[in-house]
Design an enzyme around this catalytic site. Structure first.
Site, short mmCIF file in Angstrom:
data_model
loop_
_atom_site.label_atom_id
_atom_site.label_comp_id
_atom_site.label_asym_id
_atom_site.label_seq_id
_atom_site.Cartn_x
_atom_site.Cartn_y
_atom_site.Cartn_z
N PRO A 165 75.68 -19.95 1.38
CA PRO A 165 76.25 -18.78 0.71
C PRO A 165 75.77 -18.68 -0.74
O PRO A 165 75.78 -19.68 -1.46
CB PRO A 165 77.76 -19.02 0.76
CG PRO A 165 77.98 -20.31 1.45
CD PRO A 165 76.67 -20.96 1.73
N GLU A 166 75.33 -17.49 -1.12
CA GLU A 166 74.96 -17.26 -2.51
C GLU A 166 76.04 -16.38 -3.14
O GLU A 166 77.08 -16.13 -2.53
CB GLU A 166 73.56 -16.63 -2.59
CG GLU A 166 72.49 -17.54 -2.01
CD GLU A 166 71.07 -16.99 -2.13
OE1 GLU A 166 70.80 -16.21 -3.06
OE2 GLU A 166 70.23 -17.34 -1.28
N LYS B 134 78.51 -19.75 -7.70
CA LYS B 134 78.90 -19.95 -6.31
C LYS B 134 80.23 -20.70 -6.18
O LYS B 134 80.58 -21.16 -5.10
CB LYS B 134 77.79 -20.71 -5.57
CG LYS B 134 76.43 -19.98 -5.63
CD LYS B 134 75.33 -20.83 -5.02
CE LYS B 134 73.97 -20.39 -5.50
NZ LYS B 134 72.91 -21.34 -5.12
N ARG C 2 79.35 -30.50 7.81
CA ARG C 2 78.35 -31.42 7.28
C ARG C 2 78.86 -32.17 6.05
O ARG C 2 78.15 -33.01 5.49
CB ARG C 2 77.07 -30.65 6.97
CG ARG C 2 76.43 -30.13 8.27
CD ARG C 2 75.43 -29.04 8.00
NE ARG C 2 74.19 -29.59 7.45
CZ ARG C 2 73.14 -28.84 7.13
NH1 ARG C 2 73.19 -27.53 7.29
NH2 ARG C 2 72.07 -29.39 6.65
N ARG D 295 61.41 -26.06 -2.00
CA ARG D 295 61.90 -24.90 -1.27
C ARG D 295 60.74 -24.02 -0.78
O ARG D 295 59.65 -24.05 -1.33
CB ARG D 295 62.79 -24.03 -2.18
CG ARG D 295 63.75 -24.80 -3.05
CD ARG D 295 64.82 -25.51 -2.25
NE ARG D 295 65.77 -24.58 -1.67
CZ ARG D 295 66.86 -24.15 -2.29
NH1 ARG D 295 67.11 -24.54 -3.52
NH2 ARG D 295 67.69 -23.34 -1.69
#
Ligand SMILES: [Zn+2]
Length: 279
Positions: A2-3, A59, A119, A269
């Site tokens: 989620p951003e 966030k 996780r 990334r």
């Protein structure tokens, strides 16, 4: 992961459920969710306090209590769940075959809010003030706040020699943008992610600002229609992929110039961009 827009949609949905509600009890099912703080500390801290407002920076979800605050960070997969009452929560959470995974839960008079991350990267923490939280205190200007102006972005860009993509991911400069929406903003602004931040011309910085604001705004609209349904353990945002112009589109034609979208490695990334029309 989620951003900013996803977290903002969660905050707007959560507010009416828990604002002005007293935390009756804190259920800790997986103490790892509060690490490095002790779960018993968080429970003692929060029990009996009332949530005044639900906010967000970058966030982080911020639950401002009558004194102190709780922060929630979803990391990769964290999410919120809602149960109608303690009985339903105790029956469904982590019990039996069809169990709903929950790490920690706040019980209110009107229902139970669960924080879950299978996780176990997501975290819930307790603080006397926001300045105590190192991650929060280090955040730069929030990309959805009125303080995020074109001139502010231009000054931040001018002070950085990093490639644009890495600059946008640095939460201490601009908070809330992650891998997906940085790719998207750079595609819309027609800027090469490898360009050095301080090399941008003023009109390019202006274009980037406009692209960031418009991408985040569009994604937020999508995240709110429909709004998250915390009662459904499988809830997640729908339809976001239809908005994406670069991210995850390796080899597919660019929506602007039809050249294939390329995937390049930046840091650890993947960056997706058009080699022809992003300069
Ligand atoms: Zn293109």
């Amino acid at each position: 992961m989620p951003e900013l827009p996803e977290v903002e949609a969660v905050v707007r949905t959560l507010g009416p459920l828990v604002q002005n509600r007293r935390i009756r009890f804190v259920h800790v099912l997986h103490p790892i969710a509060t690490k490095p703080q002790a779960a018993s500390h968080l429970a003692r801290f929060a029990q009996g306090r009332r949530i005044r407002t639900v906010g967000r920076k970058g966030k982080y979800v911020l639950l401002h209590l009558d004194s102190g605050l709780l922060t929630m960070h979803f990391r990769l997969d964290g999410q919120l769940l809602w149960f109608s009452n303690a009985k339903e929560f105790l029956e469904r959470a982590n019990q039996g075959e069809n169990a709903v995974h929950v790490d920690l839960a706040l019980e209110f008079g009107n229902g139970v809010l669960g924080f879950a991350d299978r996780r176990h990267f997501g975290r819930v923490h307790a603080w006397e003030s926001g300045e105590e939280c190192p991650g929060l205190a280090a955040l730069g200007v929030d990309a959805l706040s009125p303080d995020f102006t074109a001139s502010r972005l231009r000054k931040l860009l001018a002070a950085s020699k990093r490639p644009l993509k890495e600059f946008l991911l640095d939460q201490t400069r601009v908070a809330g943008i992650g891998n997906i929406y940085s790719c998207e903003a750079l595609w819309h602004a027609q800027l090469d992610p490898r360009r050095r931040a301080n090399r941008l011309k003023p009109r390019e910085a202006l274009r980037l600002h406009k692209a960031i604001v418009s991408v985040l705004g569009r994604v937020l609209e999508c995240c709110l229609h429909p709004a998250p349904d915390f009662r459904d353990p499988a809830w997640w945002f729908q339809g976001l992929e239809t908005i994406l112009r670069a991210y995850g589109r390796e080899g597919k034609p660019c929506h602007r110039c039809a050249a294939p979208i390329r995937r390049i490695a930046q840091g650890s990334r993947s960056t997706y961009c058009c080699a022809r029309c992003q300069k």
